[in-house]
Design a protein around this motif. Structure first.
Motif, short mmCIF file in Angstrom:
data_model
loop_
_atom_site.label_atom_id
_atom_site.label_comp_id
_atom_site.label_asym_id
_atom_site.label_seq_id
_atom_site.Cartn_x
_atom_site.Cartn_y
_atom_site.Cartn_z
N THR A 13 -1.50 10.47 -23.48
CA THR A 13 -1.88 11.72 -24.12
C THR A 13 -3.34 12.08 -23.86
O THR A 13 -3.66 13.22 -23.51
CB THR A 13 -1.63 11.63 -25.64
N LEU A 14 -4.23 11.11 -24.01
CA LEU A 14 -5.66 11.37 -23.78
C LEU A 14 -5.94 11.72 -22.33
O LEU A 14 -6.69 12.67 -22.06
CB LEU A 14 -6.49 10.16 -24.20
N GLU A 15 -5.38 10.98 -21.40
CA GLU A 15 -5.63 11.26 -19.98
C GLU A 15 -5.09 12.63 -19.59
O GLU A 15 -5.75 13.37 -18.85
CB GLU A 15 -5.06 10.16 -19.11
N ALA A 16 -3.91 13.00 -20.09
CA ALA A 16 -3.36 14.33 -19.79
C ALA A 16 -4.25 15.43 -20.38
O ALA A 16 -4.51 16.45 -19.73
CB ALA A 16 -1.94 14.44 -20.34
N SER A 17 -4.74 15.22 -21.59
CA SER A 17 -5.62 16.20 -22.23
C SER A 17 -6.93 16.36 -21.47
O SER A 17 -7.41 17.48 -21.26
CB SER A 17 -5.93 15.79 -23.67
N LEU A 18 -7.52 15.25 -21.05
CA LEU A 18 -8.78 15.31 -20.31
C LEU A 18 -8.60 15.97 -18.95
O LEU A 18 -9.46 16.74 -18.51
CB LEU A 18 -9.36 13.91 -20.16
N ASN A 19 -7.49 15.71 -18.27
CA ASN A 19 -7.23 16.36 -16.99
C ASN A 19 -7.02 17.86 -17.17
O ASN A 19 -7.51 18.66 -16.37
CB ASN A 19 -6.02 15.72 -16.30
N ALA A 20 -6.32 18.25 -18.24
CA ALA A 20 -6.12 19.68 -18.52
C ALA A 20 -7.45 20.37 -18.85
O ALA A 20 -7.70 21.50 -18.42
CB ALA A 20 -5.14 19.85 -19.67
N GLU A 21 -8.31 19.68 -19.59
CA GLU A 21 -9.62 20.24 -19.92
C GLU A 21 -10.45 20.47 -18.66
O GLU A 21 -11.08 21.51 -18.50
CB GLU A 21 -10.36 19.31 -20.87
N LEU A 22 -10.43 19.51 -17.74
CA LEU A 22 -11.19 19.67 -16.50
C LEU A 22 -10.62 20.81 -15.66
O LEU A 22 -11.36 21.62 -15.12
CB LEU A 22 -11.21 18.37 -15.68
N GLU A 23 -9.29 20.88 -15.59
CA GLU A 23 -8.67 21.97 -14.83
C GLU A 23 -9.05 23.33 -15.40
O GLU A 23 -9.36 24.26 -14.65
CB GLU A 23 -7.15 21.81 -14.82
N ALA A 24 -9.07 23.46 -16.72
CA ALA A 24 -9.47 24.73 -17.34
C ALA A 24 -10.95 25.02 -17.08
O ALA A 24 -11.33 26.17 -16.86
CB ALA A 24 -9.20 24.67 -18.85
N ASP A 53 -9.00 0.18 -34.91
CA ASP A 53 -8.48 -0.93 -35.72
C ASP A 53 -7.29 -1.64 -35.08
O ASP A 53 -6.97 -2.77 -35.43
CB ASP A 53 -8.07 -0.43 -37.10
N HIS A 54 -6.62 -0.97 -34.16
CA HIS A 54 -5.42 -1.53 -33.54
C HIS A 54 -5.69 -2.20 -32.19
O HIS A 54 -4.78 -2.66 -31.53
CB HIS A 54 -4.36 -0.45 -33.37
N GLY A 55 -6.93 -2.19 -31.75
CA GLY A 55 -7.28 -2.80 -30.48
C GLY A 55 -7.97 -1.82 -29.54
O GLY A 55 -8.46 -0.78 -29.96
N ALA A 56 -7.97 -2.16 -28.26
CA ALA A 56 -8.65 -1.36 -27.25
C ALA A 56 -7.64 -0.69 -26.32
O ALA A 56 -6.58 -1.25 -26.04
CB ALA A 56 -9.60 -2.22 -26.45
N VAL A 57 -8.02 0.49 -25.85
CA VAL A 57 -7.21 1.23 -24.87
C VAL A 57 -8.13 1.62 -23.73
O VAL A 57 -9.16 2.25 -23.94
CB VAL A 57 -6.59 2.51 -25.49
N ASP A 58 -7.78 1.23 -22.51
CA ASP A 58 -8.55 1.60 -21.32
C ASP A 58 -7.98 2.90 -20.77
O ASP A 58 -6.78 3.01 -20.54
CB ASP A 58 -8.46 0.50 -20.26
N ILE A 59 -8.85 3.90 -20.57
CA ILE A 59 -8.43 5.18 -20.02
C ILE A 59 -9.30 5.52 -18.81
O ILE A 59 -10.38 4.97 -18.63
CB ILE A 59 -8.49 6.32 -21.05
N GLU A 60 -8.80 6.45 -18.01
CA GLU A 60 -9.53 6.98 -16.85
C GLU A 60 -9.87 8.43 -17.16
O GLU A 60 -8.99 9.24 -17.39
CB GLU A 60 -8.67 6.90 -15.59
#
Length: 69
Positions: A13-24, A53-60
């Motif tokens: 979800t985060l990666e898709a949102s960030l890619n959409a933000e850059l495209e816009a 609180d649930h741990g770490a998530v690595d994103i690009e």
């Protein structure tokens, strides 16, 4: 839902949102010749680690050449 499923869903979800933000922001889709030589072209990705609180998530996170996003 397992914790790993929740993390994977968050990552997607985060990666898709960030890619959409850059495209816009740069006003043309990925792989489009429109942006050639305009200075606002995509410039790869940066790795980030999100922790909660649930741990770490690595994103690009996507980058643009002028670093304006």
């Amino acid at each position: 839902w397992s914790v790993s499923s929740t993390r994977e869903l968050l990552k997607i979800t985060l990666e898709a949102s960030l890619n959409a933000e850059l495209e816009a922001h740069i006003d043309y889709p990925k792989h489009s010749p429109t942006g050639h030589h305009l200075g606002y072209s995509r410039n790869g990705y940066s790795s980030k680690t999100l922790k909660d609180d649930h741990g770490a998530v690595d994103i690009e996170t996507p980058r643009d050449r002028k670093g304006t996003v």
